[in-house]
Design an enzyme around this catalytic site. Sequence first.
Site, short mmCIF file in Angstrom:
data_model
loop_
_atom_site.label_atom_id
_atom_site.label_comp_id
_atom_site.label_asym_id
_atom_site.label_seq_id
_atom_site.Cartn_x
_atom_site.Cartn_y
_atom_site.Cartn_z
CB SER A 137 -0.96 0.00 1.18
OG SER A 137 -0.25 -0.22 2.38
CG HIS A 141 -4.24 -0.88 -1.76
ND1 HIS A 141 -4.71 0.41 -1.81
CD2 HIS A 141 -3.78 -1.06 -0.49
CE1 HIS A 141 -4.52 0.99 -0.63
NE2 HIS A 141 -3.96 0.12 0.18
CE LYS A 182 -7.40 0.48 1.84
NZ LYS A 182 -6.51 -0.44 2.51
C1 LIG Z 1 -6.39 -0.60 3.95
C2 LIG Z 1 -5.78 -1.92 4.20
C3 LIG Z 1 -6.26 -2.77 5.19
C4 LIG Z 1 -7.31 -2.31 6.17
O1 LIG Z 1 -8.56 -2.30 5.59
P1 LIG Z 1 -9.73 -1.46 6.30
O2 LIG Z 1 -10.95 -1.98 5.69
O3 LIG Z 1 -9.45 -0.05 6.00
O4 LIG Z 1 -9.62 -1.76 7.76
C5 LIG Z 1 -5.72 -4.02 5.31
N1 LIG Z 1 -4.73 -4.43 4.48
C6 LIG Z 1 -4.22 -3.64 3.53
C7 LIG Z 1 -3.14 -4.14 2.65
C8 LIG Z 1 -4.73 -2.35 3.36
O5 LIG Z 1 -4.22 -1.56 2.43
#
Ligand SMILES: *Cc1c(COP(=O)(O)O)cnc(C)c1O
Length: 389
Positions: free
Chosen positions: A174, A202, A233
């Site tokens: 990320s 992502h 996302k």
């Molecule tokens: C954003 C993210 C999370 C967390 O997800 P949320 O739904 O925001 O709690 C977990 N793993 C990765 C790789 C992320 O980028």
Amino acid sequence: MYEEELKALREENLLRRIVYRASSQGAIIRIGRRNYVNFSSNDYLGLSAHPRLVRAVRLAAVRYGAGAGASRLLAGGDALHRKLERMTASFKGTGAALLFNSGYAANTGIIPALADEPDVILSDELNHASIIDGCRLSHARTLVYRHRDMSELRRLARECGGRRRIVVTDTVFSMDGDVAPLMDICEICRETGSMLYLDDAHGTGVLGEGRGALARFGIAPEPWMVQVGTFSKALGSFGAFVAAGSEIIEWISNRARSFLFSTALPPPVVAASLEGLSIASEDTRLIEKLWERKRFLDDSLKTAGWRGAVSETPIVPLATSSVEEALRLSRFLLGKGFYVPAIRPPTVREPRLRITVTAAHEEEQIEALAEFLGNALRTRRTRTRKQGS
Ligand SMILES: *Cc1c(COP(=O)(O)O)cnc(C)c1O
């Protein structure tokens, strides 16, 4: 009580501040009294305020109410939860899927459920914090391999022993925007009889025509694979899922503490996820547009002189020489009306600006950002030359 600690953070430029928007998420956001072109969101397809999602939220609230009222095992879920789980499983091509309240809750709940004391977890050093915390909560031995280092992973997987071996990795990292080498990872898992746990937060809605990282590599799901993804996302909503064979899903639904001991997702949120998933799976033009914008950003940055700015995804990190430089650049851009956050420790080891581009951005907005970044680069060069002379 935490005065000293806070002061230390402030002095190192590491104190963070919560930012409040006065608008919905999108390519333009309002903070305070000013609008900014926003290059910080993970709303890759621009779905978070999409009329179809908003409408679904309204209808679901009328029909099922605002809150779920109980955990899933105590009938906190409704027909929407079931529909979303079925749709997710079919979207991912797996036997079953289960909802989690967030990606964070998924990783911290599922990893300890899958790996116990006799097991070994093999984890990429740049995995998301929620994976790291999941590994810490599990009683398994965790071995961390260098970022995307396949020879180290192979060696560790061959030598580590353990009842089960589970390779755990982000699909898209990320903060760097690079992609895990899934072909090699799958081969190593096959060779060493290891399970594979993917966090596709992502990748979902972005890679493989939206179906995620496995689809991007043309890999079909197998019984030893577990895929976590989020609705928060690209899909514009909130919450997470795990997709795998039905036996693994049944085990997780019996053992993952963040599933067992937490109230089910609110029906309106589930309805938004259903709509986001529908749009992403029906309308691949939106995903194509995202990738067009991503290529346009790459080209614009190159033209502006940022040759080091390369990534394989809509996440583009710009390395800076220090935390101070990252903050200075971010502030400079803010002054010009662009919101591009500086990312610093403890989120990353090396400070950077992190740009995320979305399908909702106009080419002109991207071009303008690249131009300002080009100017900043030239000022930096002049500054270092002066210091050197
Ligand atoms: C954003 C993210 C999370 C967390 O997800 P949320 O739904 O925001 O709690 C977990 N793993 C990765 C790789 C992320 O980028």
